[in-house]
Design a protein around this motif. Structure first.
Motif, PDB file in Angstrom:
ATOM      1  N   VAL A   1     123.657  90.120   9.986  1.00  0.00           N
ATOM      2  CA  VAL A   1     124.346  91.408   9.868  1.00  0.00           C
ATOM      3  C   VAL A   1     125.001  91.505   8.415  1.00  0.00           C
ATOM      4  O   VAL A   1     125.381  90.478   7.659  1.00  0.00           O
ATOM      5  CB  VAL A   1     125.650  91.289  10.799  1.00  0.00           C
ATOM      6  CG1 VAL A   1     126.688  92.422  10.370  1.00  0.00           C
ATOM      7  CG2 VAL A   1     125.179  91.607  12.279  1.00  0.00           C
TER       8      VAL A   1
ATOM      9  N   ALA B   1     126.994  89.804  17.593  1.00  0.00           N
ATOM     10  CA  ALA B   1     127.002  91.676  17.438  1.00  0.00           C
ATOM     11  C   ALA B   1     126.543  92.084  18.735  1.00  0.00           C
ATOM     12  O   ALA B   1     125.323  91.536  18.883  1.00  0.00           O
ATOM     13  CB  ALA B   1     126.655  91.989  16.168  1.00  0.00           C
TER      14      ALA B   1
ATOM     15  N   ILE C   1     131.276  93.077  17.138  1.00  0.00           N
ATOM     16  CA  ILE C   1     131.129  92.174  16.201  1.00  0.00           C
ATOM     17  C   ILE C   1     132.433  90.927  16.303  1.00  0.00           C
ATOM     18  O   ILE C   1     133.529  91.406  16.105  1.00  0.00           O
ATOM     19  CB  ILE C   1     130.818  92.401  14.730  1.00  0.00           C
ATOM     20  CG1 ILE C   1     130.360  90.971  14.189  1.00  0.00           C
ATOM     21  CG2 ILE C   1     131.959  92.760  13.860  1.00  0.00           C
ATOM     22  CD1 ILE C   1     129.703  91.178  12.769  1.00  0.00           C
TER      23      ILE C   1
ATOM     24  N   ILE D   1     123.782  85.778  12.150  1.00  0.00           N
ATOM     25  CA  ILE D   1     124.438  85.509  13.589  1.00  0.00           C
ATOM     26  C   ILE D   1     123.683  84.556  14.302  1.00  0.00           C
ATOM     27  O   ILE D   1     124.171  84.084  15.024  1.00  0.00           O
ATOM     28  CB  ILE D   1     124.299  86.871  14.141  1.00  0.00           C
ATOM     29  CG1 ILE D   1     124.950  88.006  13.256  1.00  0.00           C
ATOM     30  CG2 ILE D   1     124.684  87.031  15.595  1.00  0.00           C
ATOM     31  CD1 ILE D   1     126.654  87.852  13.649  1.00  0.00           C
TER      32      ILE D   1
END
Length: 642
Positions: free
Chosen positions: A421, A487, A474, A411
């Motif tokens: 994630v 996220a 997300i 991310i």
């Protein structure tokens, strides 16, 4: 299926019907008929009973597979039964429950919609001719079997009609290969290109393959520039001479775009701007539009086939043009997402039907934070910008690769930290321990090598992890000026708190994560902590050791993906074996070199063979491979100079 496939299947099914007695009479049993038609050693049907499959019907009855017997399903078979309507396996693994039944390969087809009285799943095993259900034939075999089932479920086949059914199948496989070859080519191209960076190269490979199959002299792919509305060649079998050339909209090329229709002519009486540009003598031409949402965005043009073009060529090339459109659309979507989301999203996520661009979803995920300890103190006031940049680039690259291998998404990079994630908690925990191992290697081979002279405090740095599982938002967040794929949610905040409290070398996870990964945890301790922004004490598990795949298991997975021609996945597992540096490292390097050779990437194959020879200078396979790669590379240089 596209219309081309549907017509072939319909014709084959009509031939099936003609081979059956038009009313119920004594004849072969259903399973015996299937066995005789497809030349199989074993055919049986099953119904699911919990975690077991019961054999409901079987042919032959006196074989090792017995009617009424049960066998336990492993996790892989459960997943197949739960998710697939059709599945092919060319090589049954030693650990599979099928192996004990003498089954080497099989095709599974769901039959409960056609003949629920005989079972839920039909297994066609150990096909004699052809020897295996090919991976690329899965959809064709699947539809073909269903067509035959529909016929047998209504009528009875007699022994003397088997040759007629075999002829129908021969017709089917005789008509399919063109489409099959193209689909196989596209699949191979997707697997060997770990990204779609070079759209031109992919389309040129496809064109050259089609020319070989249909015996055509040259081919060109053209796209309409959405800004200028010009028609431009983006790939051509004639190479640099035609790449990027703007084609006036007169002649055949402009007509195909304007009319959004195919153009076929088997004499030289036509006007073609490409023919004019090339200065060639035309004999025939076939041009098919590339359509997206019923709009022509480009076309594929083929010139001078050795024999006249046919309506079958039009059908097949229309199908190819459709797949080109899908491929081009995927490439365009990926380019758009790259510009907005950044370069750290895995290819599989980029190519999902629902692009993450401009979307936000609520999903249950495991959020991992990795953070280097002691790094800030080590580099503060050092003034070695180049060394820092080079070291951190290597660190972020290797850690990102591990995240991708474990089906995660990077991310963000926050200072020297990484946020990722995962959709499975187990993948997040496995990634953390893989990253810990890789950090140890980087510490010895990269950090100390680059830093020892300028910074003796290198020994103080380490890495720590925090993992939390829960629902998060997300997707694409940001402003009109800057956006990013990220996220947001409680699990993100908690994992950040966990990593900030963990000491060097530790991996802290929350309760929801532990409940999903406890089966692979070998050693851990429990503690309760208070974190800023959270009410009360939160249970935390400090994980010190876990069970992971051994080298042989990793190599077996790689071999499985190689057999399926899923080369991208195979590379991931081979690289993990190589990084472990154990006794199977050289074997993995040799397999990796072989894959590169199959992909005509002789430079990378050469490098793999060279790595083998550095550890075993007498390895005959590596010596031969390196010499062969060197010869091919030198041949390419000579051809370019020529």
């Amino acid at each position: 299926m596209d219309p081309y496939e549907e017509r072939i299947l319909k014709k084959t099914e009509d031939l099936f019907w003609k081979a059956f007695i038009p009313k119920r009479k004594s004849g072969l049993s259903f399973l015996e008929g299937i066995s005789r038609v497809f030349d199989l050693e074993i055919v049986f049907t099953t119904v699911r009973e919990g975690n077991r499959l019961e054999i409901r019907e079987v042919y032959p009855e006196d074989g090792i597979v017995k009617k009424g017997s049960f066998f336990e399903m492993d996790n892989e078979l459960k997943a197949i039964i739960d998710e697939e309507e059709g599945y092919s396996c060319n090589k049954v693994e030693e650990s599979s429950p099928f192996k004990a039944l003498g089954i080497e390969s099989f095709l599974m087809v769901s039959v409960e919609d056609f003949m629920p009285s005989i079972g839920e799943y039909l297994f066609l095993c150990n096909r004699r001719s052809p020897a295996k259900f090919n991976e690329f034939y899965l959809s064709y075999d699947f539809y073909l079997v269903q067509a035959l089932i529909r016929c047998i479920s209504v009528f009875t086949v007699k022994d003397e009609y088997i040759p007629f059914l075999n002829n129908a199948i021969k017709y089917f496989y005789k008509q399919i290969p063109k489409e099959y070859e193209t689909r196989a080519l596209l699949q191979i191209i997707k697997e060997i290109n770990l990204s779609i960076d070079n759209l031109r190269e992919v389309l040129e490979k496809m064109l050259r393959f089609i020319l070989k199959v249909l015996m055509i002299e040259e081919g060109h792919t053209l796209l309409v520039d959405e800004t200028t509305k010009e028609l431009r060649i983006i790939s051509s079998t004639e190479g640099e001479e035609m790449f990027g050339v703007v084609i006036p909209k007169g002649g055949v090329e402009g007509w195909v775009i304007d009319e959004n229709r195919e153009f076929m002519k088997n004499d030289p009486d036509f006007e073609s701007e490409i023919v004019k540009r090339r200065g060639i003598k035309p004999r025939n031409i076939l041009a098919c539009p590339i359509r997206l949402q019923n709009r022509a965005i480009g076309e594929i043009v083929f010139i001078n086939k050795s024999i006249p073009f046919t309506s079958e060529d039009v059908d097949w090339l229309d199908s190819t043009a459709y797949r080109s459109a899908v491929f081009i659309q995927g490439w365009a979507r990926m380019e758009e997402i790259r510009r907005t989301v950044g370069p750290y999203l895995p290819l599989g996520e980029l190519l999902k039907p629902s692009s993450p661009l401009h979307t936000v979803k609520t999903e249950k995920v495991s959020v991992l934070f990795a953070d280097m300890t002691g790094f800030t103190q080590m580099v503060s006031g050092l003034g070695k910008e180049k060394v820092v940049a080079e070291t951190m680039q290597e660190y972020f690259t290797q850690m990102s690769l591990i995240v991708f291998e474990r089906e995660g998404i990077v991310i963000d990079f926050i200072g020297d930290g990484i946020m990722a994630v995962f959709w499975k908690p187990e993948d997040a925990l496995l990634a953390a321990f893989d990253m810990k191992d890789e950090f140890g290697r980087l510490l010895e081979e990269v950090f100390k090598e680059k830093w020892m002279e300028v910074c003796p405090r290198i020994i103080d740095i380490g890495i720590r992890f925090g993992i939390a599982t829960g629902e998060v938002f997300i997707g694409d967040f940001g402003s009109d000026i800057k956006r990013s794929y990220t996220a947001i949610g409680g699990a993100v905040n908690l994992s950040s708190r966990l990593v900030s409290e963990a000491s060097k070398g530790r991996t802290w996870i929350d309760g929801p994560t532990y409940s999903k990964v406890k089966d692979i945890v070998v050693e851990s301790s429990f503690l309760e902590c208070k974190f800023k922004g959270f009410d009360g004490e939160i249970g935390v598990y400090d994980i010190t050791s876990i069970e992971r795949e051994n080298e042989q298991e990793l190599l077996s997975k790689a071999e499985k993906y190689i057999e399926k021609k899923a080369f991208r996945r195979a590379f991931i597992y081979l690289d993990r074996v190589i990084r472990k540096g154990g006794p199977l490292k050289l074997k993995a390097l040799l397999k990796k070199a072989g894959l590169f050779e199959n992909m005509d990437d002789y430079q990378k194959a050469f490098e793999c063979y060279d790595m083998v020879l550095k550890e075993d200078k007498n390895c005959s396979e590596a010596l031969r491979g390196k010499a062969d790669c060197l010869e091919r590379l030198e041949g390419r240089v000579r051809r370019k100079r020529g």
